[in-house]
Design an enzyme around this catalytic site. Structure first.
Site: not given
Length: 168
Positions: A11-14, A87
């Protein structure tokens, strides 16, 4: 080694188009397949916080926040292990399974009805109650109108930690 495959919701920087998506593009050992765009089956708080890095943080407070949009990938055990290190699982982010509705396939075609999947997702652990007062997002973009651009120095520090951990 086993041929097990795992579905991951990011949901983010990936996500595609975000600063760390290169991690999901096969530059590391392990298999990665993009499956499409999804949304969480339940609401969660997604905030930008975590020190000076402006990290996207999804908090394990089910029923608070918004349904979160993201990307779904399928990864093998080797890539799952890499992502756990990246992570900081289980100490910084914790991986757990949630329900995701796959809304678009890998070619961008709408799925009607959506496919319902059980996916692994990383929840941020190092927060206090003040995080629940921050604005909740439903679709993270590092360069969005919030003005809190992800600090890529976090990637360098995190990648060095992963290299040190895997070397020992």
């Amino acid at each position: 080694m086993s041929n097990s495959m795992f579905k991951i919701f990011v949901y983010g920087t990936l996500k595609r188009g975000q600063p760390n998506n290169k991690m999901m593009e096969g530059i590391f050992d392990g298999e990665v397949t993009y499956l499409g765009k999804g949304v969480t089956g339940k609401e969660y708080p997604l905030v930008i916080a975590a020190a000076a890095w402006n990290l996207p943080c999804m908090l394990a407070v089910e029923g608070t926040g918004k349904k979160i949009q993201g990307d779904v990938f399928e990864v093998d055990e080797e890539m799952l292990s890499f992502l756990d290190g990246f992570e900081g699982h289980p100490d910084f982010y914790r991986r757990r399974q949630i329900i995701i509705q796959l809304m678009k396939d890998r070619n961008g075609q709408n799925l009607d009805p959506p496919n319902v999947l059980t996916c692994w997702c990383y929840f941020y652990l190092k927060y206090d109650r003040s995080y629940l007062t921050l604005p909740f997002l439903d679709d993270y973009d590092s360069w969005g109108p919030h003005g809190l651009v992800y600090d890529e120095r976090e990637l360098e520090e995190n990648t060095n930690e992963v290299k040190e951990t895997t070397a020992s």
